[in-house]
Write a protein that holds these residues in place. Structure first.
Motif, PDB file in Angstrom:
ATOM      1  N   ARG A 147       0.822  -1.225   0.000  1.00  0.00           N
ATOM      2  CA  ARG A 147       0.000   0.000   0.000  1.00  0.00           C
ATOM      3  C   ARG A 147       0.850   1.266   0.000  1.00  0.00           C
ATOM      4  NH1 ARG A 147      -3.844  -0.835   4.704  1.00  0.00           N
ATOM      5  NH2 ARG A 147      -3.235  -3.016   4.753  1.00  0.00           N
ATOM      6  N   ARG A 148       2.144   1.109   0.245  1.00  0.00           N
ATOM      7  CA  ARG A 148       3.016   2.294   0.199  1.00  0.00           C
ATOM      8  C   ARG A 148       3.279   2.732  -1.246  1.00  0.00           C
ATOM      9  NH1 ARG A 148       8.370   2.298   3.463  1.00  0.00           N
ATOM     10  NH2 ARG A 148       7.790   4.438   3.902  1.00  0.00           N
ATOM     11  N   ILE A 149       2.982   1.857  -2.209  1.00  0.00           N
ATOM     12  CA  ILE A 149       3.392   2.190  -3.581  1.00  0.00           C
ATOM     13  C   ILE A 149       2.202   2.283  -4.534  1.00  0.00           C
ATOM     14  CG2 ILE A 149       5.588   1.030  -3.180  1.00  0.00           C
ATOM     15  CD1 ILE A 149       4.663  -1.123  -5.205  1.00  0.00           C
ATOM     16  N   ALA A 150       2.453   2.858  -5.724  1.00  0.00           N
ATOM     17  CA  ALA A 150       1.417   3.001  -6.752  1.00  0.00           C
ATOM     18  C   ALA A 150       1.839   2.189  -7.969  1.00  0.00           C
ATOM     19  CB  ALA A 150       1.295   4.478  -7.125  1.00  0.00           C
ATOM     20  N   PRO A 151       0.866   1.778  -8.799  1.00  0.00           N
ATOM     21  CA  PRO A 151       1.265   1.089 -10.032  1.00  0.00           C
ATOM     22  C   PRO A 151       2.061   2.032 -10.928  1.00  0.00           C
ATOM     23  CG  PRO A 151      -1.133   1.034  -9.725  1.00  0.00           C
ATOM     24  CD  PRO A 151      -0.578   1.974  -8.710  1.00  0.00           C
ATOM     25  N   SER A 152       2.911   1.493 -11.786  1.00  0.00           N
ATOM     26  CA  SER A 152       3.733   2.317 -12.670  1.00  0.00           C
ATOM     27  C   SER A 152       2.856   3.151 -13.606  1.00  0.00           C
ATOM     28  CB  SER A 152       4.666   1.408 -13.483  1.00  0.00           C
ATOM     29  OG  SER A 152       5.120   2.088 -14.622  1.00  0.00           O
ATOM     30  N   ALA A 153       3.043   4.484 -13.553  1.00  0.00           N
ATOM     31  CA  ALA A 153       2.218   5.392 -14.368  1.00  0.00           C
ATOM     32  C   ALA A 153       2.490   5.189 -15.854  1.00  0.00           C
ATOM     33  CB  ALA A 153       2.499   6.836 -13.985  1.00  0.00           C
ATOM     34  N   THR A 154       3.728   4.904 -16.201  1.00  0.00           N
ATOM     35  CA  THR A 154       4.043   4.752 -17.626  1.00  0.00           C
ATOM     36  C   THR A 154       3.379   3.496 -18.189  1.00  0.00           C
ATOM     37  OG1 THR A 154       6.123   3.772 -16.894  1.00  0.00           O
ATOM     38  CG2 THR A 154       6.224   6.009 -17.675  1.00  0.00           C
ATOM     39  N   ILE A 155       3.383   2.424 -17.393  1.00  0.00           N
ATOM     40  CA  ILE A 155       2.735   1.190 -17.840  1.00  0.00           C
ATOM     41  C   ILE A 155       1.227   1.421 -17.922  1.00  0.00           C
ATOM     42  CG2 ILE A 155       2.228  -1.218 -17.193  1.00  0.00           C
ATOM     43  CD1 ILE A 155       5.144  -1.420 -16.191  1.00  0.00           C
ATOM     44  N   ALA A 156       0.656   2.160 -16.952  1.00  0.00           N
ATOM     45  CA  ALA A 156      -0.788   2.422 -16.930  1.00  0.00           C
ATOM     46  C   ALA A 156      -1.214   3.221 -18.156  1.00  0.00           C
ATOM     47  CB  ALA A 156      -1.152   3.168 -15.650  1.00  0.00           C
ATOM     48  N   ILE A 157      -0.427   4.235 -18.517  1.00  0.00           N
ATOM     49  CA  ILE A 157      -0.811   5.069 -19.662  1.00  0.00           C
ATOM     50  C   ILE A 157      -0.676   4.291 -20.968  1.00  0.00           C
ATOM     51  CG2 ILE A 157      -0.140   7.130 -20.982  1.00  0.00           C
ATOM     52  CD1 ILE A 157       0.345   8.367 -18.082  1.00  0.00           C
ATOM     53  N   SER A 158       0.374   3.485 -21.071  1.00  0.00           N
ATOM     54  CA  SER A 158       0.524   2.656 -22.274  1.00  0.00           C
ATOM     55  C   SER A 158      -0.654   1.690 -22.395  1.00  0.00           C
ATOM     56  CB  SER A 158       1.832   1.873 -22.234  1.00  0.00           C
ATOM     57  OG  SER A 158       2.915   2.765 -22.198  1.00  0.00           O
ATOM     58  N   ALA A 159      -1.115   1.148 -21.258  1.00  0.00           N
ATOM     59  CA  ALA A 159      -2.254   0.219 -21.277  1.00  0.00           C
ATOM     60  C   ALA A 159      -3.524   0.951 -21.714  1.00  0.00           C
ATOM     61  CB  ALA A 159      -2.445  -0.405 -19.890  1.00  0.00           C
ATOM     62  N   LYS A 160      -3.697   2.192 -21.232  1.00  0.00           N
ATOM     63  CA  LYS A 160      -4.878   2.978 -21.613  1.00  0.00           C
ATOM     64  C   LYS A 160      -4.857   3.254 -23.121  1.00  0.00           C
ATOM     65  CE  LYS A 160      -7.317   7.235 -20.436  1.00  0.00           C
ATOM     66  NZ  LYS A 160      -7.266   8.505 -19.691  1.00  0.00           N
ATOM     67  N   ALA A 161      -3.673   3.599 -23.643  1.00  0.00           N
ATOM     68  CA  ALA A 161      -3.542   3.870 -25.079  1.00  0.00           C
ATOM     69  C   ALA A 161      -3.872   2.616 -25.891  1.00  0.00           C
ATOM     70  CB  ALA A 161      -2.127   4.359 -25.388  1.00  0.00           C
ATOM     71  N   ARG A 162      -3.389   1.468 -25.423  1.00  0.00           N
ATOM     72  CA  ARG A 162      -3.675   0.201 -26.115  1.00  0.00           C
ATOM     73  C   ARG A 162      -5.172  -0.086 -26.112  1.00  0.00           C
ATOM     74  NH1 ARG A 162       1.210  -1.864 -24.283  1.00  0.00           N
ATOM     75  NH2 ARG A 162       0.295  -2.598 -22.350  1.00  0.00           N
TER      76      ARG A 162
END
Ligand SMILES: Cc1ncc(COP(=O)(O)O)c(C=O)c1O
Length: 400
Positions: A9-24
Motif C-alpha cells: 500500500r506504500r506504492i502506486a502502479p507504474s504510471a508509464t505502464i498504466a498510460i501505455s495500457a490505456k492507449a492500447r
C-alpha cells in the motif's frame, strides 16, 4: 479491507505502464491513437544475438544457472566494464538479474532498513521511489531545474544529505529527461559525496550508448576512483541492444554488496533465463556495429521532436544529450482552456486532454516528480513522430 499488505500500500502502479495500457485499450476500441509513452526501442533485437539464443536452446543450455548470473556472462560484463568504462571488476563483484529493474530492487532490498533515506533527483524514473518504499526506505526527492538540463545541483545534494542517507541514485542519460552528466558534473557530485562516507551511489547507466552530438559518456566510479568502494554501477542490455523482452540487467560493485544481493536473488527470482543470458553474452562480446548508427537515428528523431515541439504554442522543449526522451514544459498552457472546455490545471490535465482530443498518449510530469512537464518517448519512426507532434501543435493551437 484491502487485500494489499502495508508494504504494497506504500506504492502506486507504474504510471508509464498504466498510460501505455490505456492507449492500447483506446486503440483496441477503434480510436486512432499514437502512444509515445513506452520506453523501449522500436527496432528488433540484432540477428547475431537471436542466433546465439537459438544456439543455446539447441545445445541444451536450458538448466538453472548460478542465481545471480552464469560465469560466462559475468566474464562478458567484466570485459565490458573494462573496455567501455575503464573500470576493473572481478566476477565476484557482478550481479545479474531478470532486467535492470530487479537489479535496483535487489540492491535496495538487500541494504535498506526502515527509515533509511535514498536521495533521488527529480524528475526521476518512476520506479525508484516506489522500490525504495517497498524496501522499507524513505525516498528523498531533490528537484532539479530546466536551466541545468534537469541535473542535480551539488549544493542541493549537500543540503539533502542526513545521517540516515544510505544511497544516492543517479541516472545518466536520464529517463525521463534525456539529460546526461558530463565528467565535470559528476566530479562536482563526487566532491560532495566524499565528505559523506555513509552515502553510497547507485548509478543507473541503462542509456549509456544513446548519447548525441559527440557527448562523452562517463560514470561516477570512473570519474572519482575514491567512490569505487561504495558505488554500484548498474547497466543492462534492454535499451542498448533492443532486448527489453529478454530480461537481463546487471551491476558491479563491492563484493560485500554483491554477496548480499546474491542472497536476495537466491531466495526470490533465482537466475534470469539461461537462454537470455547466452543472448546477453553475445550482445556484450559480439559486434557492436549497430550501436553508433542507432544512436545517430535517435539523434535525428530527437532533433525532429525538439524542433516541432518548440513550434507548439505554450510548450518549451529543452534539447537533451541522450536516451530517447524529451521532457518539455507546459507552463505556458496551465490555466488555459482545452478544446473540450476543460481548464488545464495540471500536467495530468494536459496529458488527458491531449489523449482525448488528438489521440496522442504522453506521460504527465507529476508521475516523474516534477511539474508542469510531460515526457515523450521518441523511440518510434519519424513519420509517426511528425504526425504526433503535428497533432500536439494543433492541440496547443486550439487551447485558449
Ligand atoms: C532509467 C531506467 N532504468 C532501468 C530500467 C529498467 O530496465 P529493464 O527493462 O532492463 O528492467 C529502465 C526501463 O525503462 C529505465 O528507463
Amino acid at each position: 479491507m484491502s487485500i494489499e499488505s502495508k508494504a504494497l500500500r506504500r506504492i502506486a502502479p507504474s504510471a508509464t505502464i498504466a498510460i501505455s495500457a490505456k492507449a492500447r485499450a483506446l486503440k483496441a476500441a477503434g480510436r486512432d491513437v499514437i502512444a509515445l509513452s513506452a520506453g523501449e526501442p522500436d527496432f528488433d533485437t540484432p540477428d547475431n544475438i537471436k542466433e546465439a539464443a537459438i544456439a543455446a536452446i539447441r545445445a541444451g543450455k536450458t538448466k538453472y544457472t548460478d542465481p545471480d548470473g552464469m560465469p560466462e556472462l559475468k566474464a562478458a560484463i567484466c570485459a565490458k566494464f573494462a573496455r567501455e568504462n575503464g573500470l576493473t571488476y572481478t566476477p565476484a563483484q557482478v550481479h545479474v538479474a531478470p532486467g535492470g529493474k530487479p537489479v535496483i530492487f535487489n540492491a535496495l532490498m538487500a541494504t535498506l532498513n526502515p527509515g533509511d533515506e535514498v536521495i533521488i533527483p527529480a524528475p526521476y524514473w518512476v520506479s525508484y521511489p516506489d522500490m525504495v518504499l517497498l524496501a522499507g526506505g524513505e525516498p528523498v526527492a531533490v528537484e532539479t531545474t530546466v536551466e541545468t538540463n534537469f541535473k542535480l545541483d551539488p549544493k542541493a545534494l549537500e543540503a539533502a544529505i542526513t545521517p540516515r542517507t544510505r544511497w544516492l541514485i543517479l541516472n545518466s542519460p536520464s529517463n525521463p529527461t534525456g539529460g546526461a552528466y558530463t565528467r565535470a558534473d559528476l566530479q562536482a557530485i563526487a566532491d560532495v559525496l566524499l565528505r559523506h562516507p555513509q552515502v553510497w551511489v547507485l548509478t543507473d547507466d541503462m542509456y549509456e550508448h544513446l548519447v548525441f552530438d559527440d557527448f562523452e559518456f562517463t560514470t561516477i566510479a570512473q570519474v572519482e576512483p575514491k567512490l569505487y568502494d561504495r558505488t554500484l554501477t548498474m547497466n543492462g542490455v534492454s535499451k542498448a541492444y533492443a532486448m527489453t523482452g529478454w530480461r537481463i540487467g546487471y551491476a558491479a560493485g563491492p563484493v560485500e554488496l554483491i554477496k548480499a544481493m546474491g542472497k536476495m536473488i537466491s531466495q526470490t527470482t533465482s537466475n534470469p533465463s539461461s537462454i537470455s543470458q547466452w543472448a546477453a553474452v553475445e550482445a556484450l562480446n559480439g559486434t557492436q556495429d549497430f550501436i553508433k548508427p542507432n544512436a545517430k537515428l535517435f539523434q535525428t528523431r530527437r532533433d525532429l521532436v525538439v524542433s516541432m515541439l518548440n513550434q507548439a504554442a505554450g510548450i518549451h522543449c529543452p534539447t537533451p544529450e541522450g536516451a530517447f526522451y524529451v521532457y518539455p514544459s507546459v507552463a505556458g498552457l496551465i490555466g488555459k482552456t482545452a478544446p473540450s472546455g476543460k481548464v488545464i490545471e495540471t500536467d495530468e490535465d494536459f496529458a488527458t486532454e491531449l489523449l482525448e482530443s488528438e489521440g496522442v498518449a504522453v506521460v504527465h510530469g507529476a508521475a516523474f516528480g516534477l511539474s508542469p512537464y510531460f515526457r515523450i518517448s521518441y523511440a518510434t519512426s519519424e513519420a509517426v513522430l511528425e504526425d504526433a507532434c503535428g497533432r500536439i501543435q494543433r492541440f496547443c493551437g486550439n487551447v485558449k
